[in-house]
Design a protein around this motif. Structure first.
Motif, PDB file in Angstrom:
ATOM      1  N   ILE A 187      -4.247  51.461  13.733  1.00  8.75           N
ATOM      2  CA  ILE A 187      -2.809  51.233  13.827  1.00  8.75           C
ATOM      3  C   ILE A 187      -2.427  50.686  15.198  1.00  8.75           C
ATOM      4  N   LEU A 188      -1.731  49.548  15.204  1.00  9.49           N
ATOM      5  CA  LEU A 188      -1.153  48.999  16.433  1.00  9.49           C
ATOM      6  C   LEU A 188       0.358  49.142  16.342  1.00  9.49           C
ATOM      7  N   SER A 189       0.959  49.846  17.301  1.00  3.77           N
ATOM      8  CA  SER A 189       2.422  49.948  17.352  1.00  3.77           C
ATOM      9  C   SER A 189       2.893  49.509  18.736  1.00  3.77           C
ATOM     10  N   SER A 190       4.143  49.095  18.805  1.00  2.88           N
ATOM     11  CA  SER A 190       4.735  48.734  20.107  1.00  2.88           C
ATOM     12  C   SER A 190       6.208  48.508  19.906  1.00  2.88           C
ATOM     13  N   PRO A 191       6.984  48.504  20.994  1.00  2.00           N
ATOM     14  CA  PRO A 191       8.348  48.011  20.826  1.00  2.00           C
ATOM     15  C   PRO A 191       8.277  46.553  20.397  1.00  2.00           C
ATOM     16  N   SER A 192       9.259  46.123  19.612  1.00  2.00           N
ATOM     17  CA  SER A 192       9.308  44.752  19.133  1.00  2.00           C
ATOM     18  C   SER A 192       9.212  43.783  20.308  1.00  2.00           C
ATOM     19  N   GLY A 193       8.312  42.812  20.218  1.00  2.00           N
ATOM     20  CA  GLY A 193       8.179  41.802  21.258  1.00  2.00           C
ATOM     21  C   GLY A 193       7.073  42.076  22.260  1.00  2.00           C
ATOM     22  N   GLN A 248      12.992  33.442  17.341  1.00  2.00           N
ATOM     23  CA  GLN A 248      13.100  33.564  15.894  1.00  2.00           C
ATOM     24  C   GLN A 248      14.162  34.563  15.479  1.00  2.00           C
ATOM     25  N   ASP A 249      14.804  35.175  16.449  1.00  2.00           N
ATOM     26  CA  ASP A 249      15.862  36.132  16.133  1.00  2.00           C
ATOM     27  C   ASP A 249      17.132  35.716  16.862  1.00  2.00           C
ATOM     28  N   SER A 250      18.290  36.048  16.297  1.00  2.99           N
ATOM     29  CA  SER A 250      19.558  35.739  16.954  1.00  2.99           C
ATOM     30  C   SER A 250      19.718  36.643  18.166  1.00  2.99           C
ATOM     31  N   SER A 251      20.672  36.315  19.061  1.00  5.03           N
ATOM     32  CA  SER A 251      20.807  37.122  20.279  1.00  5.03           C
ATOM     33  C   SER A 251      21.288  38.535  19.958  1.00  5.03           C
ATOM     34  N   ASP A 252      22.054  38.706  18.869  1.00  2.00           N
ATOM     35  CA  ASP A 252      22.446  40.064  18.443  1.00  2.00           C
ATOM     36  C   ASP A 252      21.226  40.890  18.076  1.00  2.00           C
ATOM     37  N   VAL A 253      20.329  40.255  17.327  1.00  2.01           N
ATOM     38  CA  VAL A 253      19.120  40.958  16.896  1.00  2.01           C
ATOM     39  C   VAL A 253      18.261  41.309  18.108  1.00  2.01           C
ATOM     40  N   ILE A 254      18.197  40.383  19.085  1.00  2.00           N
ATOM     41  CA  ILE A 254      17.405  40.645  20.293  1.00  2.00           C
ATOM     42  C   ILE A 254      18.013  41.813  21.077  1.00  2.00           C
ATOM     43  N   ASP A 255      19.355  41.832  21.198  1.00  5.02           N
ATOM     44  CA  ASP A 255      20.011  42.953  21.899  1.00  5.02           C
ATOM     45  C   ASP A 255      19.679  44.271  21.209  1.00  5.02           C
ATOM     46  N   ASP A 256      19.730  44.245  19.885  1.00  7.34           N
ATOM     47  CA  ASP A 256      19.442  45.446  19.112  1.00  7.34           C
ATOM     48  C   ASP A 256      17.997  45.905  19.352  1.00  7.34           C
ATOM     49  N   ARG A 257      17.067  44.961  19.364  1.00  7.11           N
ATOM     50  CA  ARG A 257      15.656  45.307  19.574  1.00  7.11           C
ATOM     51  C   ARG A 257      15.422  45.840  20.991  1.00  7.11           C
ATOM     52  N   MET A 258      16.132  45.264  21.979  1.00  5.34           N
ATOM     53  CA  MET A 258      15.991  45.760  23.357  1.00  5.34           C
ATOM     54  C   MET A 258      16.519  47.189  23.466  1.00  5.34           C
ATOM     55  N   GLU A 259      17.641  47.422  22.766  1.00  3.51           N
ATOM     56  CA  GLU A 259      18.225  48.763  22.819  1.00  3.51           C
ATOM     57  C   GLU A 259      17.266  49.801  22.236  1.00  3.51           C
ATOM     58  N   ARG A 260      16.552  49.390  21.186  1.00  2.00           N
ATOM     59  CA  ARG A 260      15.643  50.322  20.544  1.00  2.00           C
ATOM     60  C   ARG A 260      14.303  50.452  21.270  1.00  2.00           C
ATOM     61  N   ALA A 261      14.040  49.510  22.190  1.00  2.00           N
ATOM     62  CA  ALA A 261      12.719  49.515  22.840  1.00  2.00           C
ATOM     63  C   ALA A 261      12.457  50.842  23.552  1.00  2.00           C
ATOM     64  N   ARG A 262      13.478  51.354  24.252  1.00  2.00           N
ATOM     65  CA  ARG A 262      13.281  52.607  24.983  1.00  2.00           C
ATOM     66  C   ARG A 262      12.937  53.748  24.035  1.00  2.00           C
ATOM     67  N   ALA A 263      13.657  53.777  22.915  1.00  2.00           N
ATOM     68  CA  ALA A 263      13.397  54.845  21.931  1.00  2.00           C
ATOM     69  C   ALA A 263      11.971  54.735  21.395  1.00  2.00           C
ATOM     70  N   GLU A 264      11.538  53.505  21.150  1.00  2.00           N
ATOM     71  CA  GLU A 264      10.172  53.331  20.629  1.00  2.00           C
ATOM     72  C   GLU A 264       9.138  53.715  21.670  1.00  2.00           C
ATOM     73  N   ILE A 265       9.381  53.289  22.922  1.00  2.00           N
ATOM     74  CA  ILE A 265       8.421  53.594  23.990  1.00  2.00           C
ATOM     75  C   ILE A 265       8.283  55.112  24.169  1.00  2.00           C
ATOM     76  N   SER A 266       9.359  55.844  23.866  1.00  2.00           N
ATOM     77  CA  SER A 266       9.305  57.305  24.065  1.00  2.00           C
ATOM     78  C   SER A 266       8.237  57.965  23.186  1.00  2.00           C
ATOM     79  N   HIS A 267       7.708  57.242  22.205  1.00  2.00           N
ATOM     80  CA  HIS A 267       6.662  57.822  21.344  1.00  2.00           C
ATOM     81  C   HIS A 267       5.244  57.537  21.840  1.00  2.00           C
ATOM     82  N   TRP A 268       5.118  56.966  23.026  1.00  2.00           N
ATOM     83  CA  TRP A 268       3.809  56.538  23.511  1.00  2.00           C
ATOM     84  C   TRP A 268       2.763  57.661  23.502  1.00  2.00           C
ATOM     85  N   ALA A 269       3.208  58.888  23.806  1.00  2.00           N
ATOM     86  CA  ALA A 269       2.222  59.962  23.975  1.00  2.00           C
ATOM     87  C   ALA A 269       1.707  60.512  22.649  1.00  2.00           C
ATOM     88  N   GLU A 270       2.215  59.986  21.536  1.00  2.00           N
ATOM     89  CA  GLU A 270       1.709  60.421  20.228  1.00  2.00           C
ATOM     90  C   GLU A 270       0.491  59.597  19.807  1.00  2.00           C
TER      91      GLU A 270
END
Ligand code: GDP
Ligand code: ADP
Length: 214
Positions: A18-24, A149-171
């Motif tokens: 399994i490879l996971s990461s924040p989008s991008g 490949q994504d609109s700027s709204d989608v990019i903002d949304d993905r950036m906002e979620r990046a921190r939440a995704e990164i918080s799972h690194w230790a799993e």
């Protein structure tokens, strides 16, 4: 040399990589490199309700399905796991994974932390997890923008979620930083090579050692 060569062909149980990461951060890039370089691993193609990006092919990158089709797949228990990500649903079809693992087939998964937890609960022994970090959040945004490949709204949304995704690194079992993609790819391959050599995965060892010891 003959004896060494024969050990290459020892039977082995496949693994779920399994490879996971924040989008991008680069997991799709790393996945494509791995699939090209390594014949023993094949992609588990997910189903998703998100629309295809330019260049994405149905059945290759994803199975692109409607909401109604996804509902039906859930009802018919077609998924190993599924999750809501970015206002869409994504799921891993069961397919023939269990049988193929016995034959030594490895599967690559590009799934998020929710899917990773579910797969670990179902099949902890076969699962190997790698989390890909970006070198910085600025670089993450640059990559999302450069993918174009994504609109700027989608990019903002993905950036906002990046921190939440990164918080799972230790799993995750392994964590790699994708700064230079070639160096990161080498690390990912080292993990895969070592995991394949785990004693418990080398099902051909018992008969081999028995013969070795006469
Ligand atoms: N749980 C789960 N997550 C998935 C699955 N397929 C893709 N994802 C995740 O959904 C997220 C969004 O994927 P995508 O829209 O392709 O954008 P990407 O992040 O740029 O690759 C990523 O974190 C993927 O790892 C799946 O089958 N199950
Ligand atoms: N190490 C890297 N250095 C610079 N650009 C990269 C690197 N890895 C990936 N990229 C680029 O960043 C963008 C996002 O990568 P991608 O693999 O699609 O990420 P993800 O699948 O994690 O969303 C793509 O345009 C890709 O070519």
């Amino acid at each position: 040399m003959g004896d060494f060569q024969s050990t290459d062909k020892l039977a082995r149980r496949g693994l779920l990589f399994i490879l996971s990461s924040p989008s991008g951060a680069g997991k799709t890039t790393l996945s494509q490199m791995l699939l090209k370089a390594d014949e023993e691993i094949k992609l588990s193609v997910s189903a998703t309700t998100r629309p295809p990006r330019p260049g994405e092919q149905d059945g290759v990158h994803y199975h692109f399905v409607s909401d109604a089709q996804f509902d039906r797949m859930v009802e018919e228990d077609d998924f190993y796991e599924w999750a809501h990500v970015f206002n869409h649903r994504y799921g891993t079809p069961k397919g023939a994974i269990r049988e193929a693992l016995k034959d030594g087939q490895d599967f690559l998964f590009d799934i998020d932390w929710q899917g990773t937890q579910q797969l670990k609960q179902k099949d902890d022994q076969d699962v190997v997890t790698v989390f890909v970090l970006p070198p910085s959040l600025d670089e993450l945004r640059r990559r999302l923008e450069s993918r174009a490949q994504d609109s700027s709204d989608v990019i903002d949304d993905r950036m906002e979620r990046a921190r939440a995704e990164i918080s799972h690194w230790a799993e995750y079992d392994y964590v790699v930083v994708n700064d230079s993609v070639d160096e990161c790819f080498d690390r990912v391959r080292e993990v895969l090579d070592a995991e394949r050599m785990k004693r418990t995965r080398q099902t051909g060892l018992i008969p081999f050692v028995r013969e070795l010891m006469g």
